[in-house]
Design a protein around this motif. Structure first.
Motif, PDB file in Angstrom:
ATOM      1  N   ILE A   3       0.822  -1.183   0.000  1.00 13.17           N
ATOM      2  CA  ILE A   3       0.000   0.000   0.000  1.00 13.17           C
ATOM      3  C   ILE A   3       0.865   1.245   0.000  1.00 13.17           C
ATOM      4  O   ILE A   3       1.998   1.236   0.455  1.00 13.17           O
ATOM      5  CB  ILE A   3      -0.947  -0.015   1.216  1.00 13.17           C
ATOM      6  CG1 ILE A   3      -0.162  -0.380   2.474  1.00 13.17           C
ATOM      7  CG2 ILE A   3      -2.069  -0.975   1.034  1.00 13.17           C
ATOM      8  CD1 ILE A   3      -1.011  -0.536   3.682  1.00 13.17           C
ATOM      9  N   TRP A  32       2.116  -4.117   4.048  1.00 10.35           N
ATOM     10  CA  TRP A  32       2.171  -2.904   4.890  1.00 10.35           C
ATOM     11  C   TRP A  32       3.534  -2.859   5.581  1.00 10.35           C
ATOM     12  O   TRP A  32       3.661  -3.231   6.744  1.00 10.35           O
ATOM     13  CB  TRP A  32       1.050  -2.964   5.915  1.00 10.35           C
ATOM     14  CG  TRP A  32       0.815  -1.713   6.697  1.00 10.35           C
ATOM     15  CD1 TRP A  32       1.584  -0.589   6.738  1.00 10.35           C
ATOM     16  CD2 TRP A  32      -0.272  -1.467   7.590  1.00 10.35           C
ATOM     17  NE1 TRP A  32       1.057   0.339   7.592  1.00 10.35           N
ATOM     18  CE2 TRP A  32      -0.097  -0.173   8.123  1.00 10.35           C
ATOM     19  CE3 TRP A  32      -1.380  -2.224   7.980  1.00 10.35           C
ATOM     20  CZ2 TRP A  32      -0.985   0.386   9.037  1.00 10.35           C
ATOM     21  CZ3 TRP A  32      -2.266  -1.664   8.888  1.00 10.35           C
ATOM     22  CH2 TRP A  32      -2.078  -0.370   9.412  1.00 10.35           C
ATOM     23  N   GLN A 119      -5.502  -1.142   3.994  1.00  2.00           N
ATOM     24  CA  GLN A 119      -5.923   0.223   3.662  1.00  2.00           C
ATOM     25  C   GLN A 119      -7.049   0.687   4.578  1.00  2.00           C
ATOM     26  O   GLN A 119      -7.040   1.832   5.070  1.00  2.00           O
ATOM     27  CB  GLN A 119      -6.349   0.287   2.205  1.00  2.00           C
ATOM     28  CG  GLN A 119      -5.183   0.168   1.230  1.00  2.00           C
ATOM     29  CD  GLN A 119      -5.652   0.161  -0.214  1.00  2.00           C
ATOM     30  OE1 GLN A 119      -6.774  -0.241  -0.518  1.00  2.00           O
ATOM     31  NE2 GLN A 119      -4.789   0.596  -1.112  1.00  2.00           N
TER      32      GLN A 119
END
Length: 269
Positions: A3, A32, A119
């Motif tokens: 992300i 992440w 997210q």
């Protein structure tokens, strides 16, 4: 798939299977990079204790675990962190958990699906940070929302749930039907699972994880990564000179070892 946002956060992974924890850790590192995995736990009891110490922002939580399962643990943990269930169960609650406050991932976790979860988690954390900086009134109690969803899920799981009552095993050219009430324990190896009764033993191809998912958790406990035992067949639990817990069974001479990850099942010792 990673992300773009750079929100930093901390997380804990809770799963009774080490390979599953390792796989999720690896996937999260890719999805992440700014997320720090600060703790792991193998059951709900350990997760609650560890969360009090490390205070993670997010907890990735398996549902089916020995002792205290993920649903029971989440009732406490949801007051401290955002909860994401990671489980093999495809239940009606999947849609209910498709919210920013928490999510519901199916094993094996797909990279694209996990990226979307990350997210949403980042958005939740960013909103909390902004509210804290601006000293605004707190958002609606997310823990209460989570508890309501957990109550619905627990009620649903208890309704019309049919557990496995018979095991089919091939014996030569015939098929043997074995009642679960006859079974002392299941033990798995790489290819087969051994089914042990007082009179005989059989080999089946169903995995231990499949059996654990289909058997009544009040009737069968996992005491080792390779062993499920029928609780009512346990005669006593002792310790050997090395401090290991050993289970003696009714009608059987072999003693079964309890792994360290499952000693909480016999806390009185």
């Amino acid at each position: 798939m990673s992300i773009k946002a750079t929100t930093t956060a901390t997380a804990m992974i809770v799963d009774d299977e080490t390979p599953m924890r390792e796989q999720l850790r690896s996937r999260l590192q890719q999805a992440w990079p700014q997320l720090s995995i600060i703790a792991e736990a193998a059951n709900g009891i350990a997760a609650i204790e560890q969360a009090e110490i490390d205070k993670p922002d997010i907890i990735f939580l398996d549902i089916r675990m020995p002792g205290k399962n993920g649903i029971e643990a989440a009732s406490t943990l949801a007051k401290q962190a955002l909860i994401v269930f990671v489980t093999a169960y495809d239940e009606y609650a999947i849609q209910a958990f498709e919210r920013g406050a928490m999510d519901y991932l199916l094993k094996p976790v797909e990279a694209e699906r996990l990226a979307g979860t990350c997210q949403r988690l980042q958005k939740q954390l960013e909103q909390r940070q902004q509210q804290a900086k601006q000293a605004l009134a707190p958002a609606p109690n997310q823990a209460t929302q989570v508890e309501q969803l957990l109550t619905q899920l627990m009620q649903h799981q208890g309704q019309n749930r049919e557990y496995l009552r018979w095991i089919q095993a091939s014996v030569g050219s015939s098929l043997r039907m074995i009642s679960t009430k006859e079974i002392l324990f299941f033990r798995s190896d790489e290819k087969y699972t051994l089914v042990q009764t007082e009179q005989a033993e059989f080999l089946i191809r169903k995995s231990l994880k499949e059996l654990e998912d289909e058997l009544d958790p009040k009737e069968f406990w996992r005491i080792h990564r390779s062993t499920l035992v029928r609780v009512s067949a346990i005669a006593e639990v002792t310790r050997d000179f090395r401090g290991r817990q050993l289970i003696a069974l009714k009608g059987h001479t072999e003693k079964l070892e309890v792994s360290r990850n499952h000693t909480h099942l016999f806390q009185q010792m």
